[in-house]
Design an enzyme around this catalytic site. Structure first.
Site: not given
Lengths: 31, 405
Positions: B119, B315
């Protein structure tokens, strides 16, 4: 804020270059 | 065509839908890690698989938590516990979302494989650890046991690695870390140092990570998480001295294929760059300078300030791109105008522009380009559509609810 999500990153090699402070895209890198 | 470039694309519907089996892509280099979508046929069977609407709802919560981080509107301090005696403060933070993509890495000596979420919006690396003093959820691989690693050690409270943690505590002289995610999921445990195996050729000693002893929430079988954010604790920051602080990843177009994560120089030679922006509102997130969008060869009539006044994050953990309301409205209008030959289908959660392609083998769609400073990125069809079924194929963009978000 806007957000670029992972659907729009698919198949690109997305490079996070924290040294030169740049983000790269290379098309067609994975299927 | 405009300037020799196609302004419409054509794609077979079947190519957008994942197949039932896994067709792993050939790894581009021996030092890159396979990346798989955790709920697809290329991943080990997960504990529970969310449906599309659940995934989109979770995505909205992740976006909301990113908005909160950037806006600085805190939901207050929280306390996370390690056993009944020890508590450490932890601010509610990033919502994990669907945690879509996983990699398998190794911890300890000898190395033990652990499949973890990766992530770019997170910074603290952690895995569940024995003896699980308080709580662990089930995961696909055996739990990491520090006693079986000859190189494992706990970080002391006086160590700089402990003192620089945002959320920390002490148990005697042993440093405790804590992470609370925006959905209430949390992990607390010992801050540890051990050998980390990225690939067989990329092995790092003295890797700092959390050895989780109280792990609760929606991690759905992953052993933990690897953060690729901009804090000193992320994987890329910790390996920067040998590999440079640079990483690249390729996310596959469907869950039935694989991508890769590469730490170090990019594997492709033809990389086009745009500036990475640091925003003091959230310095560990990656901001990028989106300035415009073209649809079908025509640039939407939007001032760059529509995007720049609020900023844009890139992201890996958010699924659907969110745009300022004016930008999304213009995108939707232009896209719909170019797709009138197809019947509309019901909306799906945040996706309000969906089509029924059951009577089409091939679809023609307007090419979408995202315009960044010094760079145009032409999206492939898999970056334009979110496929729920052939009867409900949706434009994979959504708008923020107000222009200040």
């Amino acid at each position: 804020i806007g957000i670029i999500g992972n659907v729009q990153q698919r198949t690109f090699e997305v490079t996070h270059d924290n040294i030169a402070n740049r983000i790269g895209f290379s098309a067609g890198a994975c299927s | 065509k405009a300037n020799g470039e196609s302004t419409f694309g054509a794609v077979r519907i079947t190519s957008l839908v994942p197949s039932l089996g896994c067709s792993p892509s050939k790894a581009p280099g021996h030092s890159s890690l396979p990346v798989v979508q955790r709920n697809g046929p290329c991943a080990a069977k997960s504990v529970s698989k969310p449906n599309h609407l659940q995934s989109l709802a979770q995505d909205s919560l992740r976006v909301a938590s990113l908005q909160e981080i950037v806006s600085g509107v805190s939901r207050g301090n929280d306390t996370v516990l390690l056993g009944s005696q020890i508590s450490i403060p932890a601010r509610s933070g990033l919502y994990l979302g669907t945690g879509n993509y996983v990699i398998t890495v190794g911890f300890g000596t000898p190395t033990k494989s652990q499949t973890v979420i990766f992530d770019t919006g997170s910074n603290v690396n952690w895995i569940q650890c024995k003896p699980c003093l308080v709580s662990c959820y089930s995961q696909q691989e055996p739990l990491f046991d520090p006693l079986l690693s000859s190189t494992y050690r706990n970080v002391t409270c006086a160590a700089s690695a402990c003192l620089e943690l945002t959320s920390r505590g002490c148990s005697g002289t042993t440093c405790l870390y804590g992470v609370t995610y925006g959905d209430g999921s949390s992990t607390v445990g010992f801050l540890a140092i051990d050998t980390f195996t990225l690939t067989s050729t990329k092995v790092f000693s003295n890797f700092i990570f959390g050895c989780g002893q109280n792990n609760r929430g929606l991690f759905r079988g992953a052993a933990g998480l690897i953060g690729l954010g901009r804090s000193p604790y992320s994987l890329n920051s910790q390996t920067a001295s040998s590999l440079g602080n640079i990483f690249s990843y390729c996310l596959p177009s469907t869950s039935s294929s694989t991508g890769y994560l590469n730490i170090g120089n990019p594997l492709r030679t033809t990389v086009a760059y745009t500036p990475m922006i640091t925003d003091s509102r959230a310095p560990t997130l990656y901001f990028i300078d989106l300035v415009g969008i073209t649809v079908g060869g025509t640039r939407l009539e939007l001032s760059p300030t529509v995007f720049q006044s609020v900023g844009t994050i890139i992201d890996s953990g958010t699924v659907i791109t969110r745009l300022p309301p004016a930008a999304y409205s213009a995108l939707r209008t232009a896209f719909r105008a170019a797709m009138t030959q197809y019947p509309l289908a019901p909306a799906a959660s945040i996706l309000d522009t969906c089509y029924d392609f059951r009577n089409s083998a091939t679809l023609t769609y307007p090419v979408i380009k995202l315009l960044y400073t010094n760079l145009e990125v032409t999206l492939p069809a898999t970056g334009v559509f979110y496929v729920i079924s052939s009867a409900q194929v949706c434009l994979a963009f959504a708008g923020n609810s107000d222009s200040s978000q």
